[in-house]
Design a protein around this motif. Structure first.
Motif, short mmCIF file in Angstrom:
data_model
loop_
_atom_site.label_atom_id
_atom_site.label_comp_id
_atom_site.label_asym_id
_atom_site.label_seq_id
_atom_site.Cartn_x
_atom_site.Cartn_y
_atom_site.Cartn_z
N MET A 1 78.84 56.95 -55.51
CA MET A 1 78.75 56.10 -54.33
C MET A 1 79.49 56.74 -53.17
SD MET A 1 80.06 52.18 -53.74
CE MET A 1 81.78 52.64 -53.86
N GLN A 2 78.83 56.83 -52.01
CA GLN A 2 79.46 57.39 -50.83
C GLN A 2 80.25 56.30 -50.10
OE1 GLN A 2 76.56 59.39 -48.39
NE2 GLN A 2 75.67 60.44 -50.14
N ILE A 3 81.47 56.65 -49.70
CA ILE A 3 82.34 55.73 -48.99
C ILE A 3 82.32 56.11 -47.52
CG2 ILE A 3 84.71 54.88 -48.78
CD1 ILE A 3 85.08 55.59 -51.73
N PRO A 4 81.97 55.17 -46.61
CA PRO A 4 81.84 55.49 -45.19
C PRO A 4 83.12 56.08 -44.61
CG PRO A 4 80.96 53.31 -45.67
CD PRO A 4 81.67 53.76 -46.91
N ASN A 5 82.94 57.01 -43.65
CA ASN A 5 84.02 57.58 -42.86
C ASN A 5 84.95 58.51 -43.64
OD1 ASN A 5 83.14 56.06 -40.58
ND2 ASN A 5 84.30 54.27 -41.33
N ARG A 6 84.55 58.91 -44.83
CA ARG A 6 85.35 59.91 -45.54
C ARG A 6 84.94 61.30 -45.06
NH1 ARG A 6 86.91 58.63 -51.80
NH2 ARG A 6 88.18 56.80 -51.34
N PRO A 7 85.91 62.22 -44.90
CA PRO A 7 85.55 63.57 -44.47
C PRO A 7 84.68 64.26 -45.50
CG PRO A 7 87.86 63.45 -45.15
CD PRO A 7 87.36 62.05 -45.09
N PRO A 8 83.75 65.09 -45.06
CA PRO A 8 82.82 65.72 -46.00
C PRO A 8 83.45 66.90 -46.73
CG PRO A 8 82.41 66.54 -43.80
CD PRO A 8 83.49 65.50 -43.67
N VAL A 9 82.79 67.30 -47.80
CA VAL A 9 83.06 68.59 -48.43
C VAL A 9 82.17 69.60 -47.71
CG1 VAL A 9 82.80 69.96 -50.53
CG2 VAL A 9 83.71 67.63 -50.66
N VAL A 10 82.74 70.71 -47.28
CA VAL A 10 81.99 71.74 -46.56
C VAL A 10 81.90 72.98 -47.44
CG1 VAL A 10 81.93 73.26 -44.54
CG2 VAL A 10 82.70 70.88 -44.30
N VAL A 11 80.71 73.56 -47.54
CA VAL A 11 80.54 74.80 -48.30
C VAL A 11 79.86 75.84 -47.42
CG1 VAL A 11 78.34 73.97 -49.30
CG2 VAL A 11 79.60 75.84 -50.40
N GLY A 12 80.43 77.04 -47.40
CA GLY A 12 79.83 78.14 -46.67
C GLY A 12 78.91 78.95 -47.56
N VAL A 13 77.72 79.29 -47.07
CA VAL A 13 76.75 80.05 -47.87
C VAL A 13 76.24 81.24 -47.07
CG1 VAL A 13 76.04 78.01 -49.17
CG2 VAL A 13 74.80 78.63 -47.09
N ASN A 14 75.74 82.23 -47.82
CA ASN A 14 75.23 83.43 -47.16
C ASN A 14 74.05 84.02 -47.92
OD1 ASN A 14 75.28 85.31 -45.08
ND2 ASN A 14 76.49 86.76 -46.26
N GLY A 15 73.33 83.18 -48.70
CA GLY A 15 72.14 83.65 -49.38
C GLY A 15 72.41 84.44 -50.64
N THR A 16 73.63 84.36 -51.19
CA THR A 16 73.96 85.11 -52.39
C THR A 16 74.10 84.17 -53.59
OG1 THR A 16 76.35 84.88 -52.07
CG2 THR A 16 75.26 86.76 -51.00
N ALA A 17 74.12 84.76 -54.80
CA ALA A 17 74.33 83.97 -56.00
C ALA A 17 75.70 83.32 -55.99
CB ALA A 17 74.18 84.86 -57.24
N ALA A 18 76.70 84.03 -55.44
CA ALA A 18 78.05 83.46 -55.34
C ALA A 18 78.04 82.23 -54.44
CB ALA A 18 79.02 84.50 -54.81
N GLY A 34 83.29 60.71 -53.44
CA GLY A 34 82.57 59.64 -52.75
C GLY A 34 82.22 59.99 -51.32
N THR A 35 81.90 61.26 -51.07
CA THR A 35 81.60 61.69 -49.72
C THR A 35 80.35 62.56 -49.71
OG1 THR A 35 82.56 62.67 -47.72
CG2 THR A 35 83.03 63.78 -49.81
N THR A 36 80.02 63.10 -48.56
CA THR A 36 78.82 63.91 -48.39
C THR A 36 79.15 65.40 -48.45
OG1 THR A 36 79.06 63.85 -45.99
CG2 THR A 36 77.67 62.15 -47.01
N LEU A 37 78.10 66.19 -48.58
CA LEU A 37 78.23 67.64 -48.61
C LEU A 37 77.57 68.23 -47.38
CD1 LEU A 37 78.90 70.33 -50.05
CD2 LEU A 37 76.68 70.13 -51.21
N SER A 38 78.28 69.14 -46.72
CA SER A 38 77.74 69.84 -45.56
C SER A 38 77.63 71.33 -45.90
CB SER A 38 78.65 69.65 -44.34
OG SER A 38 78.12 70.31 -43.20
#
Length: 255
Positions: A1-18, A34-38
């Protein structure tokens, strides 16, 4: 369940398996918090074809998150600018920042880890291993923050918490006193706490915690099981392989 106004988890990607390994870890973290993913890809090219390829990186990462963790709320962003600058800017409003160990290279990874405004988790290996949570401390302020982060991670993941310190020039007695002082200053009671030697010291080193780096790092790992490496045959080899699986490393340098 997502909880409103919680800071997101951020993930950096570059097209690699890692990067995709980082996405899977980040998606799991987002749901547990309980948050979103960016999903963010930093773009520095001018060619239209390169931009289209970068957009596909982001789209693939979003699909990977949705497949690995059904129900995760995820959005992808293509952002112009150097990777270190973009990720550092996103870290100001993130719960945690996740990167792959081969997805952000060299000085850029160092800049992200040391200058981010939130905890940074470096994903290592194709899939996050199950196991205990280990906080490596040395009595410094950042190591206290690492212990708090590790304790909260263990609570959310339902994992045991271990705390370790690598004895320095002052010897093991001084290290144990420092360990007791650090634990006394936070609202947490670990399952195990000790000066790192033998398999504990080896577990810290396998997790990538060496020298001065121990002061800021907590590490989720599969601990070296008793007797591992001393047996013979396929069972011993299998146990050793499981024990040395690379684990994510979280760096915590700001409150």
């Amino acid at each position: 369940m997502q909880i409103p106004n919680r800071p997101p988890v951020v993930v950096g990607v570059n097209g690699t398996a890692a990067g995709l390994a980082a996405v899977r870890l980040a998606a799991r973290e987002a749901v547990s918090r309980g948050t979103t993913l960016s999903v963010v890809h930093a773009f520095t090219w001018d060619a239209a074809e390169a931009r289209q390829a970068a957009s596909r990186f982001v789209e693939e990462a979003v699909r990977t998150a949705q497949r690995s963790t059904p129900g995760v709320g995820v959005q992808g962003q293509l952002v112009d600018g150097p990777a270190a600058d973009v990720l550092r800017r996103f870290s100001r409003t993130a719960a945690i920042l996740v990167v792959g160990d081969r997805d952000v290279t060299g000085s850029a990874l160092l800049a992200v880890v040391t200058q981010a405004w939130c905890p940074v988790v470096v994903a290592r290996g194709p899939r996050p291993p199950a196991g205990r949570v280990l906080a490596a401390v040395d009595g410094s302020g950042p190591s206290v923050l690492a212990l708090r982060f590790a304790a909260e991670t263990a609570r959310r993941q339902g994992c045991p918490l271990d705390v370790a310190i690598v004895p320095g020039a002052g010897g093991e007695d001084r290290a144990r006193q420092t360990l007791d002082d650090v634990i006394a200053g936070v609202p947490v009671r670990p399952d195990r706490a000790r000066a790192a030697r033998g398999r504990w010291r080896r577990a810290i080193r396998l997790g990538g915690l060496r020298g001065a780096a121990t002061r800021r790092l907590s590490d989720r790992f599969r601990p070296w099981p008793p007797g591992a490496g001393r047996g013979e045959g396929r069972d011993a080899a299998k146990t050793r392989k499981q024990a040395t699986r690379p684990a994510p490393i979280a760096t915590v340098s700001k409150s």
